[in-house]
Design a protein around this motif. Structure first.
Motif, PDB file in Angstrom:
ATOM      1  N   ASN A  40       0.611  -1.172   0.016  1.00 31.10           N
ATOM      2  CA  ASN A  40       0.084  -0.122  -0.290  1.00 31.10           C
ATOM      3  C   ASN A  40       1.111   0.931  -0.242  1.00 31.10           C
ATOM      4  OD1 ASN A  40      -2.303  -1.657  -0.196  1.00 31.10           O
ATOM      5  ND2 ASN A  40      -3.002  -1.477   2.087  1.00 31.10           N
ATOM      6  N   SER A  41       2.416   1.456   0.270  1.00 33.89           N
ATOM      7  CA  SER A  41       2.851   2.577   0.492  1.00 33.89           C
ATOM      8  C   SER A  41       3.808   2.609  -0.389  1.00 33.89           C
ATOM      9  CB  SER A  41       4.033   2.276   2.384  1.00 33.89           C
ATOM     10  OG  SER A  41       4.720   3.403   2.015  1.00 33.89           O
ATOM     11  N   VAL A  42       4.005   1.421  -1.573  1.00 37.84           N
ATOM     12  CA  VAL A  42       4.463   2.016  -2.668  1.00 37.84           C
ATOM     13  C   VAL A  42       3.363   2.383  -3.181  1.00 37.84           C
ATOM     14  CG1 VAL A  42       5.824   0.581  -4.606  1.00 37.84           C
ATOM     15  CG2 VAL A  42       6.224   0.350  -2.442  1.00 37.84           C
ATOM     16  N   MET A  43       2.488   1.621  -3.982  1.00 39.99           N
ATOM     17  CA  MET A  43       1.378   2.332  -4.493  1.00 39.99           C
ATOM     18  C   MET A  43       1.182   3.665  -4.353  1.00 39.99           C
ATOM     19  SD  MET A  43       1.028  -0.130  -6.214  1.00 39.99           S
ATOM     20  CE  MET A  43      -0.151  -0.006  -7.265  1.00 39.99           C
ATOM     21  N   GLN A  44       0.687   3.510  -2.765  1.00 43.31           N
ATOM     22  CA  GLN A  44       0.574   5.598  -1.993  1.00 43.31           C
ATOM     23  C   GLN A  44       1.347   6.465  -2.897  1.00 43.31           C
ATOM     24  OE1 GLN A  44       0.153   6.120   1.703  1.00 43.31           O
ATOM     25  NE2 GLN A  44      -1.968   5.264   1.206  1.00 43.31           N
ATOM     26  N   GLN A  45       2.922   6.135  -3.438  1.00 39.72           N
ATOM     27  CA  GLN A  45       4.167   6.716  -2.954  1.00 39.72           C
ATOM     28  C   GLN A  45       4.122   6.270  -4.812  1.00 39.72           C
ATOM     29  OE1 GLN A  45       8.047   6.318  -2.566  1.00 39.72           O
ATOM     30  NE2 GLN A  45       6.934   5.221  -0.146  1.00 39.72           N
ATOM     31  N   VAL A  46       3.553   5.823  -5.699  1.00 42.06           N
ATOM     32  CA  VAL A  46       3.777   6.207  -7.229  1.00 42.06           C
ATOM     33  C   VAL A  46       2.552   7.006  -7.697  1.00 42.06           C
ATOM     34  CG1 VAL A  46       5.116   4.307  -6.847  1.00 42.06           C
ATOM     35  CG2 VAL A  46       2.406   4.347  -7.303  1.00 42.06           C
ATOM     36  N   GLN A  47       1.700   6.625  -6.670  1.00 44.62           N
ATOM     37  CA  GLN A  47      -0.175   7.678  -6.617  1.00 44.62           C
ATOM     38  C   GLN A  47       0.720   8.702  -6.866  1.00 44.62           C
ATOM     39  OE1 GLN A  47      -2.885   5.240  -4.576  1.00 44.62           O
ATOM     40  NE2 GLN A  47      -3.481   4.144  -6.487  1.00 44.62           N
ATOM     41  N   LEU A  48       1.071   9.426  -5.773  1.00 42.97           N
ATOM     42  CA  LEU A  48       1.337  10.959  -6.019  1.00 42.97           C
ATOM     43  C   LEU A  48       2.347  11.441  -7.115  1.00 42.97           C
ATOM     44  CD1 LEU A  48       2.257  11.323  -1.448  1.00 42.97           C
ATOM     45  CD2 LEU A  48       0.536  12.167  -2.958  1.00 42.97           C
TER      46      LEU A  48
ATOM     47  N   GLY B  71      20.772  -5.371   7.113  1.00 43.98           N
ATOM     48  CA  GLY B  71      20.956  -5.892   8.703  1.00 43.98           C
ATOM     49  C   GLY B  71      19.388  -5.927   9.624  1.00 43.98           C
ATOM     50  N   ASN B  72      19.125  -4.719   8.728  1.00 39.08           N
ATOM     51  CA  ASN B  72      17.863  -4.161   9.947  1.00 39.08           C
ATOM     52  C   ASN B  72      16.754  -4.138   8.784  1.00 39.08           C
ATOM     53  OD1 ASN B  72      17.613  -0.873   9.740  1.00 39.08           O
ATOM     54  ND2 ASN B  72      19.954  -1.690   9.752  1.00 39.08           N
ATOM     55  N   HIS B  73      15.521  -3.591   9.629  1.00 41.36           N
ATOM     56  CA  HIS B  73      14.356  -3.628   8.992  1.00 41.36           C
ATOM     57  C   HIS B  73      14.119  -2.101   8.595  1.00 41.36           C
ATOM     58  CE1 HIS B  73      10.127  -3.667   8.220  1.00 41.36           C
ATOM     59  NE2 HIS B  73       9.890  -2.894   8.823  1.00 41.36           N
ATOM     60  N   GLU B  74      14.347  -1.596   9.738  1.00 39.85           N
ATOM     61  CA  GLU B  74      14.165   0.470   9.092  1.00 39.85           C
ATOM     62  C   GLU B  74      14.979   0.264   7.780  1.00 39.85           C
ATOM     63  OE1 GLU B  74      14.719  -0.851  11.924  1.00 39.85           O
ATOM     64  OE2 GLU B  74      12.952  -0.197  12.783  1.00 39.85           O
ATOM     65  N   ASP B  75      15.954   0.075   8.373  1.00 36.13           N
ATOM     66  CA  ASP B  75      17.143  -0.095   6.757  1.00 36.13           C
ATOM     67  C   ASP B  75      16.152   0.058   5.337  1.00 36.13           C
ATOM     68  OD1 ASP B  75      18.305   1.897   7.789  1.00 36.13           O
ATOM     69  OD2 ASP B  75      20.132   0.974   7.985  1.00 36.13           O
ATOM     70  N   ALA B  76      16.424  -1.490   5.508  1.00 37.99           N
ATOM     71  CA  ALA B  76      15.637  -2.694   4.563  1.00 37.99           C
ATOM     72  C   ALA B  76      14.138  -1.714   3.835  1.00 37.99           C
ATOM     73  CB  ALA B  76      15.357  -4.016   4.645  1.00 37.99           C
ATOM     74  N   ASP B  77      13.564  -1.193   4.739  1.00 40.33           N
ATOM     75  CA  ASP B  77      12.221  -0.450   4.535  1.00 40.33           C
ATOM     76  C   ASP B  77      12.392   0.885   2.881  1.00 40.33           C
ATOM     77  OD1 ASP B  77       9.423  -0.698   4.548  1.00 40.33           O
ATOM     78  OD2 ASP B  77       9.616   0.442   6.207  1.00 40.33           O
ATOM     79  N   ASP B  78      12.895   1.148   3.751  1.00 47.50           N
ATOM     80  CA  ASP B  78      13.592   2.251   2.355  1.00 47.50           C
ATOM     81  C   ASP B  78      14.221   2.114   1.423  1.00 47.50           C
ATOM     82  OD1 ASP B  78      12.456   4.275   4.985  1.00 47.50           O
ATOM     83  OD2 ASP B  78      14.701   4.930   6.233  1.00 47.50           O
ATOM     84  N   VAL B  79      15.308   1.372   2.314  1.00 47.45           N
ATOM     85  CA  VAL B  79      15.275   1.035   0.312  1.00 47.45           C
ATOM     86  C   VAL B  79      14.693   0.255  -0.782  1.00 47.45           C
ATOM     87  CG1 VAL B  79      17.591  -0.478  -0.671  1.00 47.45           C
ATOM     88  CG2 VAL B  79      17.442   0.750   1.907  1.00 47.45           C
ATOM     89  N   LEU B  80      13.943  -0.666  -0.281  1.00 44.72           N
ATOM     90  CA  LEU B  80      13.062  -1.448  -1.044  1.00 44.72           C
ATOM     91  C   LEU B  80      12.046  -0.722  -1.415  1.00 44.72           C
ATOM     92  CD1 LEU B  80      12.371  -4.918  -1.911  1.00 44.72           C
ATOM     93  CD2 LEU B  80      10.788  -4.536   0.228  1.00 44.72           C
ATOM     94  N   GLN B  81      11.247   0.660  -0.587  1.00 41.39           N
ATOM     95  CA  GLN B  81      10.550   0.899  -0.897  1.00 41.39           C
ATOM     96  C   GLN B  81      10.539   2.025  -2.494  1.00 41.39           C
ATOM     97  OE1 GLN B  81       7.460   3.331   1.206  1.00 41.39           O
ATOM     98  NE2 GLN B  81       7.802   1.797   3.009  1.00 41.39           N
ATOM     99  N   ASN B  82      11.987   2.598  -2.133  1.00 42.09           N
ATOM    100  CA  ASN B  82      12.721   3.588  -3.144  1.00 42.09           C
ATOM    101  C   ASN B  82      12.517   2.773  -4.044  1.00 42.09           C
ATOM    102  OD1 ASN B  82      12.720   5.689  -2.175  1.00 42.09           O
ATOM    103  ND2 ASN B  82      15.166   5.147  -1.274  1.00 42.09           N
ATOM    104  N   CYS B  83      13.001   1.384  -4.409  1.00 40.06           N
ATOM    105  CA  CYS B  83      13.462   0.557  -5.084  1.00 40.06           C
ATOM    106  C   CYS B  83      12.526   0.280  -6.113  1.00 40.06           C
ATOM    107  CB  CYS B  83      14.251  -0.680  -4.798  1.00 40.06           C
ATOM    108  SG  CYS B  83      14.330  -1.960  -6.395  1.00 40.06           S
ATOM    109  N   TYR B  88       8.542   1.247 -10.650  1.00 38.09           N
ATOM    110  CA  TYR B  88       7.533   1.806 -11.431  1.00 38.09           C
ATOM    111  C   TYR B  88       7.589   3.298 -12.492  1.00 38.09           C
ATOM    112  CZ  TYR B  88       3.059   4.629 -11.651  1.00 38.09           C
ATOM    113  OH  TYR B  88       1.576   4.126 -12.291  1.00 38.09           O
ATOM    114  N   ARG B  89       9.000   4.056 -12.278  1.00 36.74           N
ATOM    115  CA  ARG B  89       9.209   5.053 -13.017  1.00 36.74           C
ATOM    116  C   ARG B  89      10.404   3.917 -14.423  1.00 36.74           C
ATOM    117  NH1 ARG B  89      12.599   8.588  -8.851  1.00 36.74           N
ATOM    118  NH2 ARG B  89      10.906   9.347  -7.550  1.00 36.74           N
ATOM    119  N   ASN B  90      10.497   3.566 -14.388  1.00 33.27           N
ATOM    120  CA  ASN B  90      11.565   2.662 -15.218  1.00 33.27           C
ATOM    121  C   ASN B  90      10.881   1.948 -15.834  1.00 33.27           C
ATOM    122  OD1 ASN B  90      13.482   4.500 -15.014  1.00 33.27           O
ATOM    123  ND2 ASN B  90      13.704   4.366 -13.367  1.00 33.27           N
TER     124      ASN B  90
END
Lengths: 165, 213
Positions: A40-48, B71-83, B88-90
Motif C-alpha cells: 500500500n505504501s509503495v502504491m501511495q507513493q507512485v500514485q502521488l 542488517g535491519n528492518h528500517e533500512d531495508a524498508d526504506d531501500v525497498l520502497q525506493n527500489c 515503477y518509473r523505469n
C-alpha cells in the motif's frame, strides 16, 4: 526463479561445515502485516507521482463550455469590460470639462453684458473692479438711484475723514 | 539468547533440514508469471494492476535480499520502497533482454549497495567499531531472531565486502544460478564462482572461530 540444483553439492565441496548449516537458514521476522503495508505504501507513493500526469489529462479533456467559463476567461472578459467602461467615463469627462478651458478673452462683449445684467444684484463693485472689464461696459449697467450711494458715502467719509481734520 | 549448544543445533538441522527457512518458495499456485505481469504493464489501462501484481510477487524475496544486505528492518524498508518506486518509473525501459526477476534483483542490489556505501561513508568508525556497530544494529533490530548460530553466520556475512556479500546471499539464500547472478550483478560467471568460493571459506573460518566462544 531458476534454482540451481547443484548449489548444495557445490557448497559441500567447498565447505562441508557450512553445507551442514545450510538447512538452518535465517528466520527474519518482520512487523505484523508488513508486506501488506509495504504494498500500500509503495502504491501511495507512485500514485502521488502520477498526480501531475492526471491533472494534465483533466485539462486536456475539459469541454468547450467549461473552458469558456473558466476563471481565466472570465477574468479576461471582466478586464476588457472594465477598460471599456473606464474609457467611456474619461471620454465623457473630457467633453464635460472642455468648457473649463474657455477663457475670459474668448467672451464677446454681448455675453459679458448679458451676464452682468442678469447677475447685477449679486455682484459688488469690488468684484467688478477685479475684472479686467472695459469701463464702457460698466457705464451701461443701470444702477437704480441711491442703491449704491451709501457705499460711496461711507467709504469716502471714512477714507478721508482724517485728512479733513 | 538461546542456550542450546551449536553442536545440538547443527545436528538437529542436519536431521531436519530447511524447516526454518523463511525465504518464500516459488510455487505455481501463488505465482503469476512474469510474462503475465509484463503484459499487464504494457497496457495503459492495466498498468497499475500489473505493477501491484509485481510488488505482490516480489516484495518478500526482494525484502529478504535487501534485509540480509543491510542488517535491519528500517533500512531495508526504506531501500525497498525506493527500489519499487524506481521500478515503477523505469519499467518502460525494461526491454526484456534479461529476465524480469534478475532486473528487479539488480535494482534492489544496486540500491542496497548504494545505501551501504553511503552508510560506510557517514560512519567514521574503524573496522573494529564497525563490527561493534553491526552488533548494535542487530541488538537494536527488534525483529531479528536470537539464535546464536544464525547470528554468528549473519556476523560472518557482514564481514564480507559489500559486493561479495551480495554474491554470497544470492547464491546461498536465494539459490540463484550463476547465469542469473551474472545478469543481476553484471559480472562474469567465472568471477562470481571465484567470489562465492572465497566468501564461503571466509565465513566458515569466522563461524568456526566464533561459534564456541
Amino acid at each position: 526463479m531458476d534454482k540451481d540444483k547443484n548449489i548444495h553439492k557445490e557448497l559441500e565441496e567447498i565447505s562441508p561445515f557450512l553445507a551442514k548449516m545450510k538447512g538452518k537458514k535465517e528466520e527474519i521476522e518482520t512487523p505484523e502485516n508488513y508486506f501488506h503495508y509495504l504494498e500500500n505504501s509503495v502504491m501511495q507513493q507512485v500514485q502521488l507521482e502520477q498526480n501531475p500526469v492526471l491533472q494534465k489529462k483533466e485539462i486536456r479533456t475539459i469541454s468547450f463550455w467549461s473552458r469558456f467559463f473558466s476563471l481565466r476567461v472570465i477574468t479576461g472578459l471582466a478586464s476588457v469590460i472594465l477598460l471599456i467602461v473606464v474609457g467611456i467615463y474619461f471620454n465623457q469627462t473630457a467633453i464635460d470639462t472642455s468648457g473649463d478651458s474657455l477663457q475670459f478673452a474668448d467672451l464677446t462683449d454681448a455675453e459679458i453684458l448679458n451676464y452682468l445684467t442678469d447677475n447685477v444684484e449679486t455682484l459688488d463693485i469690488y468684484s467688478l473692479s477685479d475684472l479686467d472689464v472695459d469701463d464702457s461696459i460698466l457705464d451701461v449697467i443701470d444702477l437704480e438711484e441711491g442703491e449704491g450711494d451709501y457705499l460711496f458715502e461711507e467709504s469716502s467719509m471714512d477714507i478721508f475723514s482724517d485728512e479733513i481734520f | 539468547m538461546n542456550s542450546v549448544s551449536i553442536g545440538t543445533i547443527l545436528k538437529r538441522e542436519v536431521q531436519n533440514p530447511g524447516k526454518t527457512n523463511s525465504t518464500p518458495s516459488l510455487t505455481e499456485e501463488n505465482i503469476a508469471s512474469d510474462a503475465h505481469i509484463l503484459a499487464l504493464l504494457k497496457e495503459h489501462g492495466s498498468y497499475d494492476q500489473g505493477f501491484r501484481l509485481l510488488v505482490k510477487q516480489y516484495r518478500e524475496r526482494l525484502y529478504y535480499h535487501v534485509r540480509r544486505m543491510l542488517g535491519n528492518h528500517e533500512d531495508a524498508d526504506d531501500v525497498l520502497q525506493n527500489c519499487f518506486v524506481k521500478v515503477y518509473r523505469n519499467i518502460n525501459r525494461f526491454q526484456q533482454n534479461s529476465k524480469l526477476y534478475t532486473w528487479l534483483y539488480r535494482i534492489a542490489t544496486n540500491e542496497a549497495l548504494t545505501f551501504l556505501e553511503k552508510r560506510n561513508r557517514i560512519s567514521t568508525a574503524s573496522l573494529d567499531n564497525e563490527d561493534t556497530n553491526w552488533n548494535n544494529r542487530l541488538e537494536a533490530d527488534h525483529f531479528v531472531n536470537e539464535d546464536k548460530v544464525v547470528r554468528i553466520l549473519e556476523k560472518a556475512i557482514e564481514t564480507l565486502p559489500n559486493k561479495q556479500k551480495a554474491v554470497f546471499n544470492l547464491r546461498y539464500y536465494d539459490e540463484m544460478s550463476y547465469a542469473d547472478m551474472s545478469e543481476t550483478l553484471e559480472t562474469s560467471q567465472g568471477a562470481l564462482k571465484a567470489s562465492y568460493h572465497h566468501a564461503v571459506k571466509k565465513i566458515e573460518a569466522y563461524v568456526r572461530e566464533n561459534a564456541e566462544k
